[in-house]
Each structure stands twice: as structure tokens, then as C-alpha cells.
Design a protein around this motif. Sequence first.
Motif, mmCIF file in Angstrom:
data_model
loop_
_atom_site.group_PDB
_atom_site.id
_atom_site.type_symbol
_atom_site.label_atom_id
_atom_site.label_comp_id
_atom_site.label_asym_id
_atom_site.label_seq_id
_atom_site.Cartn_x
_atom_site.Cartn_y
_atom_site.Cartn_z
ATOM 1 N N ALA A 45 0.825 -1.206 0.000
ATOM 2 C CA ALA A 45 0.000 0.000 0.000
ATOM 3 C C ALA A 45 0.857 1.254 0.000
ATOM 4 C CB ALA A 45 -0.927 0.007 1.210
ATOM 5 N N VAL A 46 0.325 2.287 -0.630
ATOM 6 C CA VAL A 46 0.916 3.623 -0.564
ATOM 7 C C VAL A 46 0.244 4.355 0.590
ATOM 8 C CG1 VAL A 46 1.208 5.825 -1.752
ATOM 9 C CG2 VAL A 46 1.414 3.682 -3.030
ATOM 10 N N VAL A 47 1.018 4.740 1.577
ATOM 11 C CA VAL A 47 0.478 5.381 2.781
ATOM 12 C C VAL A 47 0.781 6.875 2.722
ATOM 13 C CG1 VAL A 47 0.454 5.404 5.297
ATOM 14 C CG2 VAL A 47 0.862 3.248 4.068
ATOM 15 N N LEU A 48 -0.254 7.684 2.855
ATOM 16 C CA LEU A 48 -0.120 9.132 2.717
ATOM 17 C C LEU A 48 -0.851 9.850 3.846
ATOM 18 C CD1 LEU A 48 -0.855 9.387 -1.112
ATOM 19 C CD2 LEU A 48 1.373 9.687 -0.034
ATOM 20 N N PRO A 49 -0.403 11.042 4.185
ATOM 21 C CA PRO A 49 -1.129 11.830 5.189
ATOM 22 C C PRO A 49 -2.360 12.493 4.581
ATOM 23 C CG PRO A 49 0.795 13.041 4.434
ATOM 24 C CD PRO A 49 0.863 11.697 3.770
ATOM 25 N N GLY A 50 -3.342 12.743 5.427
ATOM 26 C CA GLY A 50 -4.528 13.474 5.007
ATOM 27 C C GLY A 50 -4.468 14.913 5.486
ATOM 28 N N LYS A 51 -5.321 15.731 4.945
ATOM 29 C CA LYS A 51 -5.316 17.147 5.275
ATOM 30 C C LYS A 51 -6.745 17.680 5.209
ATOM 31 C CE LYS A 51 -3.414 21.577 3.626
ATOM 32 N NZ LYS A 51 -2.569 22.223 2.594
ATOM 33 N N GLY A 52 -7.049 18.627 6.073
ATOM 34 C CA GLY A 52 -8.347 19.279 6.017
ATOM 35 C C GLY A 52 -8.258 20.599 5.288
ATOM 36 N N VAL A 53 -9.193 20.838 4.389
ATOM 37 C CA VAL A 53 -9.275 22.108 3.661
ATOM 38 C C VAL A 53 -10.587 22.776 4.063
ATOM 39 C CG1 VAL A 53 -9.378 23.208 1.398
ATOM 40 C CG2 VAL A 53 -7.920 21.207 1.748
ATOM 41 N N PHE A 54 -10.501 24.019 4.483
ATOM 42 C CA PHE A 54 -11.657 24.699 5.057
ATOM 43 C C PHE A 54 -11.898 26.034 4.343
ATOM 44 C CE2 PHE A 54 -9.436 22.200 8.237
ATOM 45 C CZ PHE A 54 -10.446 21.381 8.722
ATOM 46 N N THR A 55 -13.143 26.274 4.004
ATOM 47 C CA THR A 55 -13.520 27.532 3.361
ATOM 48 C C THR A 55 -14.834 28.029 3.950
ATOM 49 O OG1 THR A 55 -14.614 26.312 1.573
ATOM 50 C CG2 THR A 55 -12.361 27.069 1.170
ATOM 51 N N ILE A 56 -15.020 29.332 3.912
ATOM 52 C CA ILE A 56 -16.275 29.954 4.343
ATOM 53 C C ILE A 56 -16.915 30.554 3.103
ATOM 54 C CG2 ILE A 56 -17.365 31.677 5.822
ATOM 55 C CD1 ILE A 56 -15.044 31.419 7.740
ATOM 56 N N VAL A 67 -8.859 15.819 2.226
ATOM 57 C CA VAL A 67 -8.094 15.566 1.006
ATOM 58 C C VAL A 67 -6.825 14.793 1.353
ATOM 59 C CG1 VAL A 67 -8.977 17.678 -0.036
ATOM 60 C CG2 VAL A 67 -6.770 17.708 1.120
ATOM 61 N N VAL A 68 -6.172 14.307 0.307
ATOM 62 C CA VAL A 68 -4.945 13.534 0.453
ATOM 63 C C VAL A 68 -3.755 14.410 0.073
ATOM 64 C CG1 VAL A 68 -3.734 11.413 -0.215
ATOM 65 C CG2 VAL A 68 -6.245 11.474 -0.201
ATOM 66 N N CYS A 69 -2.683 14.304 0.827
ATOM 67 C CA CYS A 69 -1.446 15.015 0.468
ATOM 68 C C CYS A 69 -0.691 14.165 -0.545
ATOM 69 C CB CYS A 69 -0.602 15.277 1.714
ATOM 70 S SG CYS A 69 -1.390 16.355 2.916
ATOM 71 N N GLY A 70 -1.188 14.181 -1.786
ATOM 72 C CA GLY A 70 -0.589 13.345 -2.826
ATOM 73 C C GLY A 70 0.830 13.728 -3.170
ATOM 74 N N VAL A 129 -4.749 6.353 3.810
ATOM 75 C CA VAL A 129 -4.567 7.749 4.195
ATOM 76 C C VAL A 129 -4.829 7.901 5.689
ATOM 77 C CG1 VAL A 129 -5.415 10.108 3.871
ATOM 78 C CG2 VAL A 129 -5.230 8.575 1.916
ATOM 79 N N TRP A 130 -3.931 8.612 6.357
ATOM 80 C CA TRP A 130 -4.165 8.967 7.751
ATOM 81 C C TRP A 130 -5.192 10.083 7.811
ATOM 82 C CZ3 TRP A 130 -2.391 5.566 11.030
ATOM 83 C CH2 TRP A 130 -1.215 4.858 10.762
ATOM 84 N N ALA A 131 -6.226 9.905 8.611
ATOM 85 C CA ALA A 131 -7.262 10.927 8.739
ATOM 86 C C ALA A 131 -6.648 12.237 9.227
ATOM 87 C CB ALA A 131 -8.345 10.462 9.700
ATOM 88 N N PRO A 132 -7.090 13.378 8.715
ATOM 89 C CA PRO A 132 -6.547 14.660 9.172
ATOM 90 C C PRO A 132 -6.672 14.817 10.689
ATOM 91 C CG PRO A 132 -7.924 14.962 7.230
ATOM 92 C CD PRO A 132 -8.110 13.546 7.665
ATOM 93 N N ARG A 133 -5.603 15.264 11.292
ATOM 94 C CA ARG A 133 -5.596 15.383 12.747
ATOM 95 C C ARG A 133 -6.640 16.386 13.242
ATOM 96 N NH1 ARG A 133 -2.219 13.699 16.611
ATOM 97 N NH2 ARG A 133 -2.140 14.878 18.593
ATOM 98 N N VAL A 149 -8.670 3.968 0.822
ATOM 99 C CA VAL A 149 -9.298 4.764 -0.240
ATOM 100 C C VAL A 149 -9.825 3.852 -1.346
ATOM 101 C CG1 VAL A 149 -8.933 6.601 -1.925
ATOM 102 C CG2 VAL A 149 -7.755 6.688 0.276
ATOM 103 N N LYS A 150 -11.099 4.037 -1.684
ATOM 104 C CA LYS A 150 -11.731 3.228 -2.732
ATOM 105 C C LYS A 150 -12.093 4.045 -3.967
ATOM 106 C CE LYS A 150 -12.364 -0.472 -1.956
ATOM 107 N NZ LYS A 150 -11.419 -1.609 -2.062
ATOM 108 N N LYS A 151 -12.213 5.364 -3.797
ATOM 109 C CA LYS A 151 -12.557 6.218 -4.931
ATOM 110 C C LYS A 151 -11.592 7.395 -5.003
ATOM 111 C CE LYS A 151 -17.376 4.866 -5.439
ATOM 112 N NZ LYS A 151 -18.799 5.306 -5.543
ATOM 113 N N ALA A 152 -11.761 8.212 -6.031
ATOM 114 C CA ALA A 152 -10.776 9.247 -6.358
ATOM 115 C C ALA A 152 -10.881 10.431 -5.404
ATOM 116 C CB ALA A 152 -10.955 9.704 -7.802
ATOM 117 N N LEU A 153 -10.219 10.341 -4.282
ATOM 118 C CA LEU A 153 -10.198 11.442 -3.327
ATOM 119 C C LEU A 153 -9.430 12.624 -3.901
ATOM 120 C CD1 LEU A 153 -11.513 9.728 -1.125
ATOM 121 C CD2 LEU A 153 -9.705 10.455 0.435
ATOM 122 N N TYR A 154 -9.842 13.814 -3.510
ATOM 123 C CA TYR A 154 -9.141 15.024 -3.936
ATOM 124 C C TYR A 154 -7.736 15.041 -3.330
ATOM 125 C CZ TYR A 154 -13.493 16.849 -5.810
ATOM 126 O OH TYR A 154 -14.624 17.021 -6.556
#
Length: 335
Positions: A45-56, A67-70, A129-133, A149-154
Motif C-alpha cells: 500500500a501507498v500510505v499518505l497523510p490526510g489534510k483538512g481544507v476549510f472555506t467559508i 483531502v490527500v497530500c498526494g 490515508v491517515w485521517a486529518p488530525r 481509499v476506494k474512490k478518487a479522493l481530492y
Amino acid sequence: QHVKQFIHLWKASIQKEIDSLVDKEAIIRYEADKVRALLDNHPNAVVLPGKGVFTIKDPNTFKSRGVVCGNHITGKEVKKQDIYSGGVETTSLRCVLRVAVLKGWHAGATDVSTAFLNAPLNLDYPIIVWAPRVFAEAQVTEYDEAWLVKKALYGLRESPKAWGDYRDCVLAKVRIMSWLMPYRLRQLASDTSVWVVESMPTDYLYPIFPVEVRTLIQSFIGPRVDGILITYVDDVLVVSRPSLLVAVLSKIRTIWKCSAIESTHKGQRVTFCALRVTRTLEGGFFLDQTPYIKDVLERYGLQACKGTKVPMQPDEGVTTAPTTDATNSPAALAQ
């Protein structure tokens, strides 16, 4: 840091994002105590960190996205053709709109919501992917939670191609009915982001004749193009007469969750890929990017700056070459 400071305001939107990922079967969640077994069962497996993106979006709408830190992927060589997904050429867009003007067609558009999450990842290696902290700090996920991950995550470099291939595969099978006439979408070889809307009257002969006979009849009749569809990632633009235009976009909205249909025949301005399309009284199309430019200016705090009609210095790019030929002098040319 702003999100962490007011994490209670973001909890509902983070929960909505997690529910969406699970409902779309984009991820399989693994609690912290089951992550070790997950990694042991997927040694490649390819193991990657996750990240949260936030907008108002506005003062009362908070939007969160996992999202994934690809860009953190290392050691795995990937060919460009395995991750590349093209978009419509500008020339193709202008040509399509020109055809629409000549035929008196209108333009309509929609965009697919969270498009990537509809596309399965058909890879020969799993992605974990590690869930965003920050999601755990909002008490929506566990600390050290992992997602299969099963589908095309951003954020994944494989996601644009996965969505593009899946979208094109679905569109190739679409059949539309308008005024009792069946239509199909046919992808162009010259620009794969452009599809023609062709009438298929021989579909009525399906119970009577085999496919070979129907194909022969269709080739004799010849294709009749009654509209054109353009894709750009999750944006869809259609030009045609109003009834068929609405039929095509409505069919797409039954396949994926999309925004409301915008159409020039309703007197609306249509937005496609940050480009605003307005139909003029003479039947032409006027293109501009005013909303996009205003958004960029606001993002950098420049909306109060004084604008200029020409985005360059008056003498920029202009050179004066000295000449000794009297026939090319300004006086001679004026005569």
C-alpha cells in the motif's frame, strides 16, 4: 490555526464531509486499534497523510473537505499518461460557440458536485490515508484513524484521470429522449472533451432488425448533429436548441448530483470553467471572466485598486526600428 481556535464552529461541516465520504463509499474507515492489521494486510500500500481544507462560502456557511497530500508520495514512478487528464482546448470552445451562433442555438451548463468521489480507483496498489488530525480535534474521527481509499479522493495524483475515464465511459452510454427522438453522445477524436449530440432514429427499429441492419440504415441516413457537449473536469456545457439542451443536462443530473441548470434561453448568464457566457440580442455570445477576476482581487485584498483598460504599459512590446530607406519613411508611407 484559525480553524483550531474555533473548532466548535467547524464540527458540523467536518461531520458532513465524513458522512459524504462514507455514503459515497469513497473510503473505508479503520479505527486506531485496527490500523496495524490494515497495514499488514496491504504490504504494497501507498500510505499518505490526510489534510483538512476549510472555506467559508458566506458568513453562515462553513465547508470542510478531507483531502490527500498526494505530493508526499515517494519512490513510485508513474508515467504521465497514467495520471494525465486533459481539458477542452480554448480553440475548441470558441469553435463550438461559433457553430452555436450560426445555428441559432442556446448554451446551458451545470457542474457535477464532488465529481471525483464518483470515480472508482482502478489501481494495482491500495492507498491508505491517515485521517486529518484536525478532524480528530473536532471529535469527529479518532486520533491515528486511517482510511482505505476506494474512490478518487481530492489530492491524489491519480484522481483526475480516474474521474475523466469514468465520466467519459458513462457519457458514451447515455441515451436521451427529446420530442420522441432518441439521441446519443459521440466523442470526437480531435478533442476528446467535445461530444456531439446525434439523433438515432434507428433505435426505434431495435425490436425489428438486428444491429447490423440498423447500423447499415443509420450509415445510409447519415449522422445528424443537433447539439454539442463540452466537458472540463466537473463542468459541462451544452449548446443546442432549448428543448434538447435541457433534456441533455437533465439526463446528466439524473446520473450525478449536479448544480442547477443555467441556460441562456432563460435569460441567464452561463458559467463554464470560470468563463461567463452571455447571449447577445443579436444571437452571438459574449465571453468574460469578470466574476473570477473579482474573486482573485478580493482574495488578495486588491478590489479597491484602480484598474486599467489595457493590462500593460502603452509602449510595452513596441519597438521602433531605424531605417535609411526613404521609401519606408513616415512621410513616404503617409503619401
